[in-house]
Write an enzyme that holds these catalytic residues in place. Structure first.
Site, PDB file in Angstrom:
ATOM      1  N   ASP A 104       3.464  -3.469   6.072  1.00 48.17           N
ATOM      2  CA  ASP A 104       3.791  -4.656   5.270  1.00 48.17           C
ATOM      3  C   ASP A 104       5.225  -4.637   4.760  1.00 48.17           C
ATOM      4  O   ASP A 104       5.581  -5.374   3.850  1.00 48.17           O
ATOM      5  CB  ASP A 104       2.809  -4.800   4.098  1.00 48.17           C
ATOM      6  N   SER A 143      -1.457  -2.537  -4.270  1.00 46.75           N
ATOM      7  CA  SER A 143      -0.510  -1.442  -4.099  1.00 46.75           C
ATOM      8  C   SER A 143      -0.962  -0.189  -4.849  1.00 46.75           C
ATOM      9  O   SER A 143      -2.094   0.261  -4.703  1.00 46.75           O
ATOM     10  CB  SER A 143       0.883  -1.903  -4.528  1.00 46.75           C
ATOM     11  N   HIS A 146       4.619  -6.868   1.497  1.00 48.69           N
ATOM     12  CA  HIS A 146       3.866  -6.058   0.546  1.00 48.69           C
ATOM     13  C   HIS A 146       3.494  -6.820  -0.729  1.00 48.69           C
ATOM     14  O   HIS A 146       2.324  -6.832  -1.127  1.00 48.69           O
ATOM     15  CB  HIS A 146       4.678  -4.810   0.191  1.00 48.69           C
TER      16      HIS A 146
END
Length: 539
Positions: free
Chosen positions: A389, A182, A414
């Protein structure tokens, strides 16, 4: 006889000792070191009392979670340093370094028992990599950081440089594999851009997972106006309230750096849409849908948050949309746009697909229009979604702007993608951990394993007959529906091939007949059988 009995007894005692001895984990000393870098909210944070030096975990915790969060983590941005500083002048925030940095990014609330997996971060990946032969402190390390701060904050980047040097030295001068998740991908990219020489000296491969390279427009737009929940489902009742998180994030440069990149050519521009009631020149009211692209949505944020305040220690502190942070974030974006992978480093990108992901955000409705923009803080957003996601659009995560060795899309959520076995298989291949699998293709994410091969030839009445039987197993993603190659559910697909060859001057005729059977996928495996027979004139 007594000697035999004694031998038996000794054997049993030895067996019992072995049963009670915990087996030592497998360690592969030949592996290159790995450094795990989390995303936003992915590091344990401790508040250190400046008066007596005591510390306590403030992210994540259950008991007194919201109160401690508000008193210890709420902060204000200092434009002179680019740092966001806790409102409590006696509090400083630090990240624990236990277990070589892995403790802070493993289980974010180690005290949680029921529902513990909701606060897993890199936990499953760490467990998996230890199975491959990685060892904490020798070949496996973590880098946690204060995720409130900018991804280019000098203090954070200095710590990252020191971490790279430390890992390099501890591992005997082996170059490092970085795995980021991320927003950690933005931190690594900032460092790579600003300190390319250090990056090239210490880094061998960089694997980015679910990185919002061009931002997360829908998710961040609603975050500015309504906050975010780190934990979904019933467990969120035990954590930080969405409102408390909202008041923190308004003063976090990292959030502003996750806004949609204005220079990126989106397939469909992300919008902020609001149903408004307007009056024309004749005084008649009508309901219209206003649409604001990224460049104009800033004015909406400013007006919607113009009266936003928090009460802290008896004071009312204004927390509007912070234009100083936006200026800082725009400079960060320029740095990210000009980043390049050094020649001796390989870059890989794994991104999430197949989940509806917020892209554009809409407030109000035709039946209930917004009359005052300050109401947006209390309204539920509606999303126009695209593929991704669930947090980062695929379009953004794929657009790394770098020279990549490979880009692979994996169906997954995610944060959940960090415990996905398809991702583990890809990482194991790229890290060259364990025995290499020559049949694995990480781009398509499947393995073809030969499981049987038989061939037999015999001659009869002037003819040569050859029979062949070969079988494979295709190991790929487990699917609930029928497979993509049109196999009817529960039934095998069978196909036949017939080939004939007349030979030179019709003198050596030959023919072959083959049958291929593909069975439906079961537990991620698909069985393929080939049966073939060829007949030719015995020359």
């Amino acid at each position: 006889m007594a000697v035999l009995l004694e031998d038996v007894v000794q054997s049993v005692e030895l067996w019992l000792r072995l049963m009670r001895t915990k087996p030592q984990p497998y360690v592969d000393p030949n592996l290159d070191p790995v450094l795990l870098v989390p995303g936003i909210a992915g590091s344990i944070l401790k508040a250190v009392d400046g008066t007596n030096g005591t510390d306590e975990r403030v992210w994540v915790r259950i008991i007194g979670a919201d109160y401690k969060f508000r008193t210890k983590l709420w902060s204000k941005f200092d434009p002179s340093s680019g740092q966001t500083v806790s409102l409590d002048p006696n509090t400083s925030v630090m990240v624990p370094e236990d277990r070589y940095g892995l403790y802070a990014i493993d289980v974010l609330d180690p005290d949680l028992i029921i529902g513990r997996d909701c606060v897993y971060y890199f936990h499953d990946m760490i467990v998996e990599m230890i199975k491959w032969g990685f060892q904490e402190g020798k070949t496996l390390f973590g880098f946690g950081y204060d995720f409130r701060q900018s991804n280019r904050l000098p203090g954070t980047l200095e710590r990252f440089a020191a971490k790279l040097e430390s890992v390099y030295n501890v591992s005997g001068g082996k170059k490092i594999n970085i795995i980021s998740h991320s927003m950690g991908g933005l931190l690594v990219k900032c460092f790579m851009s600003l300190h390319s020489d250090i990056f090239e000296k210490y880094v061998k491969n960089w694997i980015a997972i679910a990185a919002p390279f061009q931002g997360a427009p829908g998710y961040i737009t609603s975050t500015f106006l309504n906050g975010m929940s780190f934990v979904e489902g019933w467990e969120q009742n035990f954590f930080i309230s969405k409102w408390s998180m909202h008041q923190l994030l308004i003063e976090c440069p990292s959030i502003y750096e996750l806004m949609a990149c204005r220079k990126f050519q989106w397939q469909h521009n992300p919008l902020l849409e609001i149903w408004r009631e307007k009056q024309d020149d004749d005084g008649n009211s009508r309901i219209i849908l206003e649409s604001y692209p990224q460049t104009d949505s800033t004015e909406i944020f400013k007006e919607a948050l113009s009266r936003n305040t928090v009460d802290y220690d008896g004071m009312t502190i204004p927390l509007p949309f912070n234009m100083e942070i936006l200026k800082w974030a725009n400079e960060t974006r320029k740095i990210l746009l000009h980043a390049k992978v050094p020649p001796k480093v390989k870059f890989y990108n794994i991104y999430g697909i197949n989940l509806e992901t917020p892209h554009s955000v809409c407030y109000g409705s035709e039946d209930a229009p917004v009359t005052d923009l300050s109401e947006l803080r209390f309204l539920q957003a509606k999303y126009v979604c695209i593929d991704g996601d669930g947090t980062v659009p695929t379009e953004s995560a794929k657009a790394d702007g770098l020279n990549a060795e490979a880009r692979v899309g994996v169906p997954g959520e995610h944060r959940g993608i960090l415990c996905d076995h398809h991702v583990f298989r890809i990482l194991k291949h790229w890290l060259k951990a364990g025995d290499p699998d020559p049949y694995y293709n990480p781009i398509n994410d499947y393995v073809i394993l030969p499981t049987a091969f038989e061939i037999e030839t015999h001659k009869k009445k002037g003819l040569e007959v050859t029979s062949l039987k070969e079988e494979w197993e295709i190991v790929s993603e487990v699917q609930d529906d029928c497979d993509n190659i049109n196999i009817s559910c529960g039934k095998p697909l069978e196909s036949s091939i017939f080939i004939s060859h007349s030979g030179y001057n019709q003198s050596s005729p030959a023919e072959a007949h083959a049958t291929v059977t593909i069975r439906p996928q079961n537990e991620g495996k698909q069985h393929v059988e080939l049966n073939a027979v060829s007949v030719s004139v015995d020359a």
